[in-house]
Structure formats: structure tokens, C-alpha cells
Design a protein around this motif. Structure first.
Motif, short mmCIF file in Angstrom:
data_model
loop_
_atom_site.label_atom_id
_atom_site.label_comp_id
_atom_site.label_asym_id
_atom_site.label_seq_id
_atom_site.Cartn_x
_atom_site.Cartn_y
_atom_site.Cartn_z
N ASP A 28 -3.93 13.03 11.12
CA ASP A 28 -3.63 14.28 10.08
C ASP A 28 -4.72 14.43 8.91
O ASP A 28 -5.03 15.48 8.60
N THR A 65 -3.35 20.19 3.45
CA THR A 65 -1.86 19.77 3.68
C THR A 65 -1.33 20.83 4.67
O THR A 65 -2.10 22.09 4.46
N GLU A 98 4.85 14.25 5.18
CA GLU A 98 4.00 12.78 5.61
C GLU A 98 2.88 13.17 6.57
O GLU A 98 2.85 14.22 7.35
N TYR A 99 1.71 12.42 6.11
CA TYR A 99 0.52 12.67 6.97
C TYR A 99 -0.28 11.50 7.34
O TYR A 99 -0.33 10.49 6.70
N LEU A 100 -0.07 11.59 8.64
CA LEU A 100 -0.56 10.14 9.65
C LEU A 100 -2.17 10.17 9.65
O LEU A 100 -2.58 11.31 9.15
N PRO A 101 -2.72 9.20 9.66
CA PRO A 101 -3.99 8.88 9.88
C PRO A 101 -4.97 10.02 10.52
O PRO A 101 -5.73 10.62 10.14
N THR A 123 3.79 3.11 9.18
CA THR A 123 2.99 4.15 10.04
C THR A 123 1.59 4.55 9.81
O THR A 123 0.94 5.53 10.36
N ARG A 124 1.28 3.66 8.48
CA ARG A 124 0.06 4.04 7.84
C ARG A 124 -0.21 5.42 7.44
O ARG A 124 -1.14 6.03 7.74
N SER A 125 0.79 6.06 6.79
CA SER A 125 0.94 7.36 6.55
C SER A 125 1.01 7.69 5.02
O SER A 125 1.65 6.63 4.33
N TRP A 133 2.45 5.23 0.26
CA TRP A 133 1.92 4.81 1.27
C TRP A 133 3.09 4.17 2.16
O TRP A 133 3.64 3.27 1.82
N ARG A 134 3.05 4.47 3.38
CA ARG A 134 4.04 4.19 4.26
C ARG A 134 3.25 3.24 5.22
O ARG A 134 2.70 3.70 6.11
#
Length: 185
Positions: free
Chosen positions: A35, A24, A30-33, A95-97, A91-92
Motif C-alpha cells: 500500500d 491514504t 492499516e497500510y501494508l508495504p 505485518t510490517r505495516s 509500526w506493526r
């Protein structure tokens, strides 16, 4: 629609499952794919996700609790947010984050499993990620789709006859075994 991508979308197959591990960033929730070094991520496996303080190692590992995106937004995206040790994730889908709450106050390592997006067979050299004895499931599924479009009932029945046993075999090989559960109460 591609018959192989259709087959991959039927279940959460073991051959689409991959390991997830990333560090992290302090104050980033928020962590995108990208990331997470998981560009093809479709869905997280919530039962496997844990996190530990990177400087302490796995002796510090704790499970992350899954929240709905709405629960997360109500609690962690409203008002002043203070960084700390994340205890929940959401899970968002848009944005698949992955969302962590509270936002990390230090560098943590998040680890677990996820399912990848279905893969298209595009080049002649591409091979499906299943046992070669099951490869015929793809043309049989394609024949079923073609027969539906062309109203070719005879072709459809023959394709279904061959597709069904291969799908059953694929389910035995690439899905978890179903067994008796524990007590209900």
C-alpha cells in the motif's frame, strides 16, 4: 548466513534509506508495504514522517507522532472509531505495516523516510550498494564466519585485521555524523 546481509543488518545505513510517499484511503487505518509502494520496508524513520491533506498540498503538512503498537491498539482499535485527521502512527512488526490513528476521514499524503530490508547478492552481476573501495569487506566478513565455524584462529585474526578498518570507513561514509548534543536540561 550471507556476510553481506549480516553487514547490512549491523546499522541503519544511509544506502538502505529510501523515500516514502503514499496516499491514504478514507476509513483505512492499516497500510501494508504494498500500500505504501515500499515492498522491502524494514523500519520507518519516525522523525521524518509527516502527513498533509492531499487536496491542500504540503502547506497543510504536520508531523505524525509515533506510538507503540500497544498504545495504538488501546486507543484506536477498541470500541467505535470515528474517522478524522490522523495524528499518530504505530509500526506493526508482524505485518510490517503502518497504523494511522484516527483512521483517515479524507485522502492524505504520508511522506517521510524508511530503511529497506537487507539485499542478498544472488546473481553474478549483483553489486553491493556501497563504494567499490569497500567491497572487500564482504569476503573478509565471510572469512571471519568461516574461521569461526572451522576454528581457524589464524584466518580469523587476519580477516578481523582487514575487516575492522573497512567497517570504520563504511561507518564514516554511511552513518550520520555524531556531534555534541544540546543541553540536557
Amino acid at each position: 548466513r550471507n556476510s553481506w546481509t549480516f553487514i547490512q543488518g549491523i546499522h541503519e545505513w544511509a544506502f538502505l534509506r529510501s523515500r516514502l510517499s503514499f496516499n491514504t484511503v478514507v476509513d483505512q487505518a492499516e497500510y501494508l508495504p504494498a500500500d505504501m509502494s515500499a515492498a522491502s520496508i524494514r523500519r520507518l524513520d519516525p522523525e521524518t514522517l509527516g502527513m498533509y491533506l492531499a487536496s491542500a498540498g504540503v502547506v497543510d503538512e504536520q508531523h505524525l507522532v509515533e506510538w507503540s503498537e500497544r498504545e495504538y491498539e488501546d486507543s484506536h482499535e477498541f470500541g467505535l472509531q470515528i474517522a478524522g485527521r490522523p495524528a499518530v502512527f504505530a509500526w506493526r512488526q508482524a505485518t510490517r505495516s503502518m497504523l494511522l490513528g484516527p483512521k483517515p476521514g479524507a485522502v492524505y499524503t504520508v511522506a517521510g523516510w524508511y530503511w529497506r530490508q537487507p539485499v542478498r547478492l544472488a546473481a553474478d552481476s549483483d553489486e553491493p550498494a556501497i563504494d567499490s573501495s569497500l567491497h572487500m569487506i564482504i569476503p573478509y566478513r565471510a572469512a571471519m564466519m568461516y574461521a569461526n565455524r572451522e576454528a581457524a584462529q589464524e584466518l580469523k585474526m587476519e580477516a578481523i585485521e582487514n575487516y575492522g578498518p573497512l567497517l570504520d570507513q563504511m561507518m564514516r561514509l554511511y552513518l550520520p555524523e555524531i556531534g555534541p548534543g544540546g543541553p540536557i536540561a
